[in-house]
Design a protein around this motif. Structure first.
Motif, PDB file in Angstrom:
ATOM      1  N   VAL A 121       0.847  -1.184   0.000  1.00  0.00           N
ATOM      2  CA  VAL A 121       0.000   0.000   0.000  1.00  0.00           C
ATOM      3  C   VAL A 121       0.887   1.239   0.000  1.00  0.00           C
ATOM      4  CG1 VAL A 121      -1.693   1.338   1.324  1.00  0.00           C
ATOM      5  CG2 VAL A 121      -1.889  -1.150   1.189  1.00  0.00           C
ATOM      6  N   LYS A 122       0.509   2.248  -0.782  1.00  0.00           N
ATOM      7  CA  LYS A 122       1.275   3.484  -0.868  1.00  0.00           C
ATOM      8  C   LYS A 122       1.453   4.123   0.505  1.00  0.00           C
ATOM      9  CE  LYS A 122       0.322   5.110  -5.579  1.00  0.00           C
ATOM     10  NZ  LYS A 122      -0.265   6.203  -6.396  1.00  0.00           N
ATOM     11  N   GLY A 123       2.666   4.586   0.752  1.00  0.00           N
ATOM     12  CA  GLY A 123       2.954   5.287   1.989  1.00  0.00           C
ATOM     13  C   GLY A 123       3.092   4.397   3.203  1.00  0.00           C
ATOM     14  N   ILE A 124       2.874   3.092   3.022  1.00  0.00           N
ATOM     15  CA  ILE A 124       2.967   2.165   4.146  1.00  0.00           C
ATOM     16  C   ILE A 124       3.960   1.051   3.867  1.00  0.00           C
ATOM     17  CG2 ILE A 124       1.710   0.459   5.535  1.00  0.00           C
ATOM     18  CD1 ILE A 124      -0.747   2.187   5.313  1.00  0.00           C
ATOM     19  N   GLY A 125       3.823   0.396   2.719  1.00  0.00           N
ATOM     20  CA  GLY A 125       4.678  -0.735   2.401  1.00  0.00           C
ATOM     21  C   GLY A 125       3.893  -2.023   2.406  1.00  0.00           C
ATOM     22  N   SER A 126       4.553  -3.101   2.789  1.00  0.00           N
ATOM     23  CA  SER A 126       3.904  -4.404   2.827  1.00  0.00           C
ATOM     24  C   SER A 126       2.885  -4.439   3.964  1.00  0.00           C
ATOM     25  CB  SER A 126       4.952  -5.504   3.045  1.00  0.00           C
ATOM     26  OG  SER A 126       4.336  -6.766   3.201  1.00  0.00           O
ATOM     27  N   VAL A 127       1.665  -4.947   3.674  1.00  0.00           N
ATOM     28  CA  VAL A 127       0.625  -5.010   4.702  1.00  0.00           C
ATOM     29  C   VAL A 127       0.158  -6.434   4.990  1.00  0.00           C
ATOM     30  CG1 VAL A 127      -0.184  -2.676   4.216  1.00  0.00           C
ATOM     31  CG2 VAL A 127      -1.249  -4.623   3.037  1.00  0.00           C
ATOM     32  N   LYS A 128       0.400  -7.353   4.039  1.00  0.00           N
ATOM     33  CA  LYS A 128      -0.051  -8.730   4.272  1.00  0.00           C
ATOM     34  C   LYS A 128       0.656  -9.682   3.315  1.00  0.00           C
ATOM     35  CE  LYS A 128      -4.298 -11.266   5.337  1.00  0.00           C
ATOM     36  NZ  LYS A 128      -5.758 -11.125   5.533  1.00  0.00           N
ATOM     37  N   VAL A 129       0.959 -10.891   3.811  1.00  0.00           N
ATOM     38  CA  VAL A 129       1.561 -11.930   2.991  1.00  0.00           C
ATOM     39  C   VAL A 129       0.736 -13.205   3.167  1.00  0.00           C
ATOM     40  CG1 VAL A 129       3.620 -13.299   2.527  1.00  0.00           C
ATOM     41  CG2 VAL A 129       3.857 -10.928   3.300  1.00  0.00           C
TER      42      VAL A 129
END
Length: 359
Positions: free
Chosen positions: A336-344
């Motif tokens: 997500v923009k501005g956050i990075g990785s959020v879930k794998v």
């Protein structure tokens, strides 16, 4: 930390270092909030690292001399500035910056010319500034960012690369670094502030990028415990090579395992880098559905963007603008923009890791 700005020009203005706390905290009339580097300058003033001139001005557009640069980096690194003899024939003990020039020379941060001079009153270029800054802060992480006017055989190329890799410079909007241009006082202040503080490093990040926010701590829930991801200054070793600098610390609360990684975002994409080793291109730019790329040195290891504007539910919140990246094994990573990785998520559908909080 000691203050570090002092004006050393022999024949002209004299820089007066602030002694009273009120004077050190004063704002400069020629550095308004509209100045791009206002916050960086004020940050160093509040830390009592820099000061202005006796008339109350800062003169942000004034070029920095080689002697001034020695003082700036010397006081930032708390070097001994006691006036003393130097190895340079044009820098006697009586010269105001002699102590810092001698100390920085002894540390291998700066050097002179073949004719035995230092030329302290000569204005310093952006390329030479990069070399001094890189050596002074012992920068060891490079970047995949390319500057159109910085070739591999250029003297300052490696230093500029390290500056970019440590979020200290992004160059100019036209893709150049302009190594031969002269450095101003406001620019030098900005570079020093970025070298010291993640807050100012963050301001160099791509506006619409997918990298982590350098000022935040991310907590990911995993089956065997939480993973805390924090950008911090560390002192460690990689393959027996000493390293001191800012890195992302991945600390697992369950196992206690700590891993240090760097993240590099350029026009090529978002890369996760193993210090003193290789990196993995996690997300290629521009973000485009069905875009496929080789992630590293392994020709068979590839990733593909299999979705954009995806809705992803995490313990932290539900995102509706995630980019889905799928690897050869069917594992999906959401950015997500501005956050990075959020879930794998594994190919089986099992959640491997998901964002729980941002602190």
């Amino acid at each position: 930390m000691k203050r570090f700005f002092a004006m050393i020009t022999m024949l002209t203005l004299t820089l007066v270092l602030a002694v009273q706390p009120a004077a050190a905290a004063a704002k400069f009339p020629d550095v308004t909030t509209s100045n791009r580097f206002h916050d960086e300058i004020q940050f160093l003033v509040d830390k009592k690292i820099i000061s202005g001139y006796s008339n109350g001005s800062f003169q942000p557009k004034r070029n920095v001399t080689r002697g001034e640069a020695a003082i700036m980096i010397g006081r930032t690194l708390v070097l001994d500035g006691t006036q003393r003899n130097t190895k340079f024939k044009d820098v006697p003990k009586t010269y105001g910056a002699s102590g810092y020039i001698a100390a920085a020379t002894e540390k291998g941060i700066i050097g002179g010319y073949p004719d035995g001079t230092f030329q302290p009153n000569k204005s310093i270029s952006r390329g030479d500034m990069a070399i001094i800054h890189s050596r002074g802060f012992d920068l060891q992480l490079g970047s995949k960012r390319d500057f159109k006017d910085v070739g591999p055989n250029m003297k300052a190329s490696q230093a500029i690369n390290h500056m970019a890799g440590n979020y200290i410079t992004t160059g100019y909007p036209d893709g150049t670094f302009r190594p031969n241009e002269l450095v101003t006082r406001e620019q030098f202040a900005a570079f020093v502030a970025r070298g010291l503080s993640p807050e100012f490093k963050q301001r160099t990040q791509m506006k619409d990028g997918y990298a982590y926010d350098l000022t935040k701590t991310y907590v990911y829930g995993q089956s065997d415990g939480d993973l805390h991801v924090t950008y911090k200054k560390v002192s460690t070793k990689f393959a027996q090579v000493p390293f001191t600098g800012f890195l992302w610390e991945f600390k697992h609360s369950g196992t206690g395992k700590i891993t240090y990684l760097a993240q590099d975002e350029s026009e090529r994409g978002l890369m996760l880098v193993y210090p003193i080793s290789s990196g993995v291109l996690e997300l290629a730019y521009p973000v485009k559905i069905n875009s496929t790329w080789q992630t590293g040195y392994d020709m068979e290891d590839r990733k593909t963007i299999t979705g954009v504007n995806k809705t992803v539910k995490t313990a932290y919140k539900t995102f509706t603008n995630a980019v889905e990246v799928t690897d050869n094994d069917g594992m999906k990573n959401y950015f997500v923009k501005g956050i990075g990785s959020v879930k794998v998520i594994a190919k089986s559908g099992e959640t491997i890791s998901e964002l729980k909080s941002i602190q």
